[in-house]
Design an enzyme around this catalytic site. Structure first.
Site, short mmCIF file in Angstrom:
data_model
loop_
_atom_site.label_atom_id
_atom_site.label_comp_id
_atom_site.label_asym_id
_atom_site.label_seq_id
_atom_site.Cartn_x
_atom_site.Cartn_y
_atom_site.Cartn_z
NE ARG A 119 33.20 40.53 46.07
CZ ARG A 119 33.73 41.47 45.28
NH1 ARG A 119 34.88 41.26 44.64
NH2 ARG A 119 33.14 42.63 45.15
CB SER B 290 27.61 41.26 50.89
OG SER B 290 27.72 42.64 50.76
CD GLU C 241 30.69 38.15 49.43
OE1 GLU C 241 30.28 38.58 48.35
OE2 GLU C 241 31.17 38.88 50.31
P1 NAP Z 1 27.32 48.63 44.97
O1 NAP Z 1 28.48 49.55 44.93
O2 NAP Z 1 25.94 49.17 45.09
O3 NAP Z 1 27.39 47.67 43.71
C1 NAP Z 1 26.41 46.67 43.55
C2 NAP Z 1 26.83 45.77 42.39
O4 NAP Z 1 26.95 46.55 41.19
C3 NAP Z 1 28.15 45.08 42.57
O5 NAP Z 1 28.04 43.81 41.95
C4 NAP Z 1 29.12 45.94 41.82
O6 NAP Z 1 30.16 45.18 41.29
C5 NAP Z 1 28.26 46.45 40.69
N1 NAP Z 1 28.66 47.79 40.27
C6 NAP Z 1 28.26 48.98 40.81
N2 NAP Z 1 28.81 50.00 40.12
C7 NAP Z 1 29.57 49.45 39.15
C8 NAP Z 1 30.39 50.00 38.12
N3 NAP Z 1 30.53 51.33 37.98
N4 NAP Z 1 31.03 49.13 37.30
C9 NAP Z 1 30.90 47.81 37.45
N5 NAP Z 1 30.15 47.23 38.41
C10 NAP Z 1 29.49 48.04 39.24
O7 NAP Z 1 27.54 47.52 46.08
P2 NAP Z 1 27.49 47.55 47.69
O8 NAP Z 1 26.76 46.36 48.13
O9 NAP Z 1 27.14 48.90 48.21
O10 NAP Z 1 29.03 47.29 48.05
C11 NAP Z 1 30.00 48.28 47.77
C12 NAP Z 1 31.22 47.61 47.21
O11 NAP Z 1 31.79 46.75 48.20
C13 NAP Z 1 30.93 46.74 45.98
O12 NAP Z 1 32.00 46.85 45.08
C14 NAP Z 1 30.84 45.36 46.58
O13 NAP Z 1 31.14 44.33 45.64
C15 NAP Z 1 31.90 45.46 47.66
N6 NAP Z 1 31.75 44.46 48.72
C16 NAP Z 1 32.67 43.46 48.74
C17 NAP Z 1 32.60 42.48 49.69
C18 NAP Z 1 33.63 41.37 49.69
O14 NAP Z 1 34.63 41.41 49.01
N7 NAP Z 1 33.41 40.36 50.46
C19 NAP Z 1 31.59 42.52 50.64
C20 NAP Z 1 30.67 43.57 50.61
C21 NAP Z 1 30.76 44.54 49.62
P3 NAP Z 1 31.40 44.63 42.21
O15 NAP Z 1 30.83 43.69 43.19
O16 NAP Z 1 32.28 44.00 41.20
O17 NAP Z 1 32.01 45.83 42.83
#
Ligand code: NAP
Length: 335
Positions: free
Chosen positions: A163, A234, A330
């Site tokens: 990020r 987020s 963020e």
């Molecule tokens: P989530 O899928 O519940 O994941 C929560 C955290 O765990 C994140 O840090 C994610 O890493 C990590 N994670 C989960 N499964 C993983 C795996 N198999 N291997 C490695 N890391 C894992 O998160 P959520 O809040 O529901 O969001 C869904 C996805 O959307 C996530 O990937 C999140 O990062 C992304 N998101 C991105 C943004 C943005 O770019 N601004 C905003 C909102 C959500 P990662 O963060 O590396 O994926």
């Protein structure tokens, strides 16, 4: 066209923020140059803005020229490595994901449904479900106000991190267009629980289109609809901590998830907010943590930046007191 005293509450998905002194439209290099010339003349800073989906603006008036990027076109061309897709900065990110999926092109399908523009995507190297922009990135062109020239940067020059990028570390240049390499053949990346669960339930996720649609569905069940709620998605970054700290926390919270990365152990902050602090739906005044995903901060209609700051600071303090983890926002602040 230059507009004056435009409320940031009308330009951001949080629907919060006082009036910006000037808002300029950027749809060409000439219009971007003109906006900088105006800012210099008025001795005001200039900040680019896309769909305003990652901004918390202050309630007071904002003495700046905001540059609203509105150029928007998408072009595909064949290359030796696959297909290069080049999109203007003002293009909606999700429109680009759909355009690639419609042609059966692989690479950015896991990034479906992320709000914001193509120009904002490299700034924080958007990522989701095991993919990030950097994975498909080819090059981008940005306008440098110091040299008044267009520069073409490679991925290495963008210094992408989790990020993060050079544009976050050194703001000032304006991203004009972004090129990605996408491929005609690819394979699904469905290792994240939210997607593997769908496969276990019998869903077939074997095309960029099917994956994009599944990701949009999962996201809309978890994240608030921006047309209905004031939010920037987020609010905090998922923190990465050192192994020692993780091991210590695990003694206290044996179920604490953690994912190894090159810089440490990444922790899902939502898990801490939920299981350690029981903060789902936690409300202070006119702002609260979203029930379905507590990492998302929501503001009631009429809420102020002060309301959001108070809640965010309180949550950060609670996390620090319980775990020793210092979290970072963020969402970008604009004042
Ligand atoms: P989530 O899928 O519940 O994941 C929560 C955290 O765990 C994140 O840090 C994610 O890493 C990590 N994670 C989960 N499964 C993983 C795996 N198999 N291997 C490695 N890391 C894992 O998160 P959520 O809040 O529901 O969001 C869904 C996805 O959307 C996530 O990937 C999140 O990062 C992304 N998101 C991105 C943004 C943005 O770019 N601004 C905003 C909102 C959500 P990662 O963060 O590396 O994926």
């Amino acid at each position: 066209m230059m507009r004056e005293n435009v409320p940031l509450s009308t330009l951001t998905t949080f629907r919060i923020g006082g009036p910006a002194r000037y808002v300029a439209q950027g749809n060409s290099v000439a219009s971007v140059k003109a906006a900088f010339a105006h800012a210099r003349e008025c001795r005001l800073p200039l900040y680019p803005i896309g769909q305003g989906s990652n901004i918390l603006a202050s309630d007071a008036s904002i003495a700046a020229v905001l540059l609203l990027m509105q150029n928007n076109s998408i072009a595909f061309s064949d290359t030796s490595e696959g297909v290069e897709v080049c999109a203007d900065a003002g293009t909606s990110w999700d429109a680009l994901v759909r355009a690639c999926a419609d042609k059966g092109l692989w690479g950015i399908e896991n990034l479906a449904g992320i709000p914001g523009t193509v120009g904002a995507a490299p700034v924080q190297n958007i990522g989701a479900y095991g993919s990030e922009l950097a994975d498909s990135f080819s090059w981008l062109e940005c306008y440098d106000p110091d040299t008044e020239t267009i520069q073409r940067l490679t991925g290495a020059e963008c210094a992408f991190g989790y990020r993060d990028s050079t544009f976050k570390q050194n703001p000032g240049r304006i991203i004009m267009r972004v090129a990605l390499t996408v491929t005609r053949s690819g394979s699904p990346r469905t290792q994240y629980a939210d997607l593997s669960r769908l496969i276990d339930a019998g869903e077939v996720l074997d095309t960029p289109h099917a994956i994009g649609e599944a990701v949009r569905r999962v996201r809309s069940a978890k994240f608030p609809d921006l047309t209905e709620y004031g939010t920037a998605g987020s609010f905090f970054k998922n923190p990465t901590i050192v192994l020692d700290q993780y091991t210590q926390l695990q003694q206290q919270y044996p179920e604490l998830p953690g994912f190894a990365t090159s810089t440490g152990i990444k922790i899902p902050l939502a898990w801490i907010l939920d299981h350690v602090l029981d903060l789902r739906g936690f409300r202070m005044g006119h702002a609260y943590l979203f029930q379905n995903q507590p990492l998302v901060l929501v503001a009631d209609a009429g809420a102020t930046c002060v309301d959001v700051d108070a809640l965010a600071n309180n949550v950060a303090e609670k996390i620090f007191n319980a775990t020793g983890i210092q979290i970072e926002r963020e969402v970008r602040s604009l004042s």
